[in-house]
Design an enzyme around this catalytic site. Structure first.
Site, PDB file in Angstrom:
ATOM      1  N   HIS A  27       0.853  -1.200   0.000  1.00  0.00           N
ATOM      2  CA  HIS A  27       0.000   0.000   0.000  1.00  0.00           C
ATOM      3  C   HIS A  27       0.881   1.240   0.000  1.00  0.00           C
ATOM      4  CE1 HIS A  27      -3.827   2.191   0.685  1.00  0.00           C
ATOM      5  NE2 HIS A  27      -3.008   3.085   1.215  1.00  0.00           N
ATOM      6  N   CYS A  28       1.003   1.842  -1.154  1.00  0.00           N
ATOM      7  CA  CYS A  28       1.767   3.082  -1.275  1.00  0.00           C
ATOM      8  C   CYS A  28       1.202   3.830  -2.483  1.00  0.00           C
ATOM      9  CB  CYS A  28       3.254   2.776  -1.437  1.00  0.00           C
ATOM     10  SG  CYS A  28       3.594   1.551  -2.695  1.00  0.00           S
ATOM     11  N   HIS A  29       1.608   5.068  -2.625  1.00  0.00           N
ATOM     12  CA  HIS A  29       1.041   5.919  -3.676  1.00  0.00           C
ATOM     13  C   HIS A  29       2.129   6.623  -4.475  1.00  0.00           C
ATOM     14  CE1 HIS A  29      -2.724   5.624  -1.331  1.00  0.00           C
ATOM     15  NE2 HIS A  29      -2.043   6.014  -0.275  1.00  0.00           N
ATOM     16  N   TYR A  45      -7.917  17.374  -1.167  1.00  0.00           N
ATOM     17  CA  TYR A  45      -6.670  17.895  -0.605  1.00  0.00           C
ATOM     18  C   TYR A  45      -5.649  17.989  -1.731  1.00  0.00           C
ATOM     19  CZ  TYR A  45      -5.112  13.015  -0.806  1.00  0.00           C
ATOM     20  OH  TYR A  45      -4.793  11.761  -1.246  1.00  0.00           O
ATOM     21  N   ARG A 120     -10.329   0.432  -6.535  1.00  0.00           N
ATOM     22  CA  ARG A 120     -10.578   0.872  -5.170  1.00  0.00           C
ATOM     23  C   ARG A 120     -11.918   1.578  -5.085  1.00  0.00           C
ATOM     24  NH1 ARG A 120      -7.178   5.285  -1.555  1.00  0.00           N
ATOM     25  NH2 ARG A 120      -7.063   4.070   0.352  1.00  0.00           N
ATOM     26  N   TYR A 153     -12.137   1.188   1.005  1.00  0.00           N
ATOM     27  CA  TYR A 153     -11.654   2.082   2.061  1.00  0.00           C
ATOM     28  C   TYR A 153     -12.839   2.731   2.747  1.00  0.00           C
ATOM     29  CZ  TYR A 153      -8.418   5.429   4.300  1.00  0.00           C
ATOM     30  OH  TYR A 153      -7.668   6.153   5.197  1.00  0.00           O
ATOM     31  N   HIS A 177      -6.542  -0.669   5.838  1.00  0.00           N
ATOM     32  CA  HIS A 177      -6.197  -0.169   7.172  1.00  0.00           C
ATOM     33  C   HIS A 177      -7.109  -0.701   8.294  1.00  0.00           C
ATOM     34  CE1 HIS A 177      -4.096   2.136   4.300  1.00  0.00           C
ATOM     35  NE2 HIS A 177      -4.803   3.232   4.294  1.00  0.00           N
ATOM     36  N   ASP A 245       2.206   2.940   3.189  1.00  0.00           N
ATOM     37  CA  ASP A 245       1.314   4.091   2.967  1.00  0.00           C
ATOM     38  C   ASP A 245       2.085   5.346   2.554  1.00  0.00           C
ATOM     39  OD1 ASP A 245      -1.121   5.451   2.784  1.00  0.00           O
ATOM     40  OD2 ASP A 245      -0.927   6.219   4.815  1.00  0.00           O
ATOM     41  N   ASN A 250      -2.393  13.488   3.824  1.00  0.00           N
ATOM     42  CA  ASN A 250      -3.280  13.985   4.884  1.00  0.00           C
ATOM     43  C   ASN A 250      -2.792  13.778   6.306  1.00  0.00           C
ATOM     44  OD1 ASN A 250      -5.497  15.148   3.538  1.00  0.00           O
ATOM     45  ND2 ASN A 250      -6.094  13.101   2.881  1.00  0.00           N
TER      46      ASN A 250
HETATM   47  C1  0GY Z   1      -4.489   6.252   2.397  1.00  0.00           C
HETATM   48  C2  0GY Z   1      -5.029   7.390   3.000  1.00  0.00           C
HETATM   49  C3  0GY Z   1      -5.722   8.479   2.750  1.00  0.00           C
HETATM   50  C4  0GY Z   1      -5.972   9.046   1.494  1.00  0.00           C
HETATM   51  C5  0GY Z   1      -6.278   8.363   0.433  1.00  0.00           C
HETATM   52  O1  0GY Z   1      -7.387   8.199  -1.574  1.00  0.00           O
HETATM   53  C6  0GY Z   1      -6.841   8.965  -0.783  1.00  0.00           C
HETATM   54  O2  0GY Z   1      -6.781  10.166  -0.953  1.00  0.00           O
HETATM   55  O3  0GY Z   1      -6.146   7.065   0.405  1.00  0.00           O
HETATM   56  C7  0GY Z   1      -6.313   9.111   3.917  1.00  0.00           C
HETATM   57  O4  0GY Z   1      -6.392  10.347   3.954  1.00  0.00           O
HETATM   58  O5  0GY Z   1      -6.718   8.394   4.861  1.00  0.00           O
HETATM   59  O6  0GY Z   1      -3.316   6.222   2.058  1.00  0.00           O
HETATM   60  O7  0GY Z   1      -5.164   5.250   2.295  1.00  0.00           O
END
Ligand code: 0GY
Length: 289
Positions: A27-29, A45, A120, A153, A177, A245, A250
């Site tokens: 889980h990473c972005h 955001y 997702r 989520y 999570h 993550d 945020n």
């Molecule tokens: C995460 C967490 C967040 C954000 C997102 O899709 C998103 O913008 O996943 C969060 O703010 O809890 O990494 O899952």
């Protein structure tokens, strides 16, 4: 365009815990960079740019071999930054996309070829406007045909309302999570027990034992979150995933240090066998088969 939360850690600690060979950060972005991959106009955001190069650098530094990159809400339903990172990583990454119901078969094929293996569904109200459940069910039917699965989520207060919907989903369902429990309530609270029952009663449901940095009240090294993750790892050793993550969108309370996050791992998965399942076998089975 300044980010509206804390930037990621500039130089995380080297973890003491050595992850097993072939470990997956599941889980990473990647965010932007905004001048190439602009953020969604309707985002809730504005993140700081977090490039694929930085992600791969972190992967190597922490000792991981692969990434599962998850589309975050700040990029809306435009998966270009995700697909770009997947193509650059080749076999070393898989992706989780966010798609609209009118996505074409051709677009799905391009994503599949790049390494997308899931969609997702985001129910977190501060992150996205609500999508009708019928729309999600329609998407679920389509992606099931590709052999993809669904990542969901939501936050703990929404679990009861969502349960009937989650049970209708036709694929493997990965819950982000740990369903975001309120850790001040303890693992024996009915809310967390309800989450555990959901997994116990539905063999297609998995969860990510991730994000202590978001769930903690005590702060690093996240002792208050460990009992929740450990309970899930020990109860469902073949249906748990873990991720850093990064870059922690945020986060407002503190800047997470990924070295500290990795050092939580032996506390939630205390044996070599559990670590192997959590970090290697489970993500490989779900994303690389
Ligand atoms: C995460 C967490 C967040 C954000 C997102 O899709 C998103 O913008 O996943 C969060 O703010 O809890 O990494 O899952």
């Amino acid at each position: 365009m300044d980010p509206d939360y804390l930037p990621f850690h500039p130089n995380p600690a080297k973890p003491t815990f050595k992850v097993p060979a072939g470990a997956v950060d599941a889980h990473c972005h990647v965010f932007g960079p905004a001048d190439t991959f602009p953020y969604a106009p309707k985002r809730k955001y504005t993140p700081c740019d977090a490039s694929k190069e930085k992600l791969f650098e972190l992967r190597d530094y922490l000792g991981f071999e692969r990434n599962v990159i998850v589309q975050a809400s700040c990029h809306g339903r435009n998966n270009d930054a995700l697909v770009d990172a997947l193509k650059a990583a080749g076999e070393l990454a898989r992706g989780v996309a966010v798609i609209s119901p009118d996505v074409s078969d051709e677009e799905l094929k391009v994503m599949d070829e790049a390494g997308v293996r899931a969609v997702r569904f985001n129910f977190v109200k501060r992150l996205v406007d609500a999508t009708p459940k019928e729309v999600f069910l329609g998407i679920a039917e389509r992606i099931a045909k590709l052999g993809w699965h669904i990542v969901v989520y939501f936050e703990a207060p929404d679990l009861e309302e969502l349960k009937p919907f989650l049970k209708q989903l036709p694929t493997t369902v990965v819950i982000d999570h740990m369903g975001r429990p309120d850790v001040t309530k303890g693992v024996d609270h009915p809310d967390f027990r309800s989450f555990v029952s959901l997994l116990a009663e539905n063999q297609n449901m998995w969860t990510k034992v991730s994000c202590p940095e978001r769930l903690t009240v005590a702060g690093p090294p996240y002792e208050d979150v460990i009992p929740f993750a450990r309970h899930l790892v020990e109860s469902f050793p073949d249906r748990v995933l873990w991720g850093t993550d990064w870059p922690h969108p945020n986060m407002k309370s503190h800047v997470p240090d990924e070295g500290v996050l990795v050092d939580v791992l032996p506390k939630i998965a205390p044996t070599a066998e559990l670590q192997q399942a959590l970090l290697v076998n489970n993500p490989m089975r779900l994303y690389w088969c």
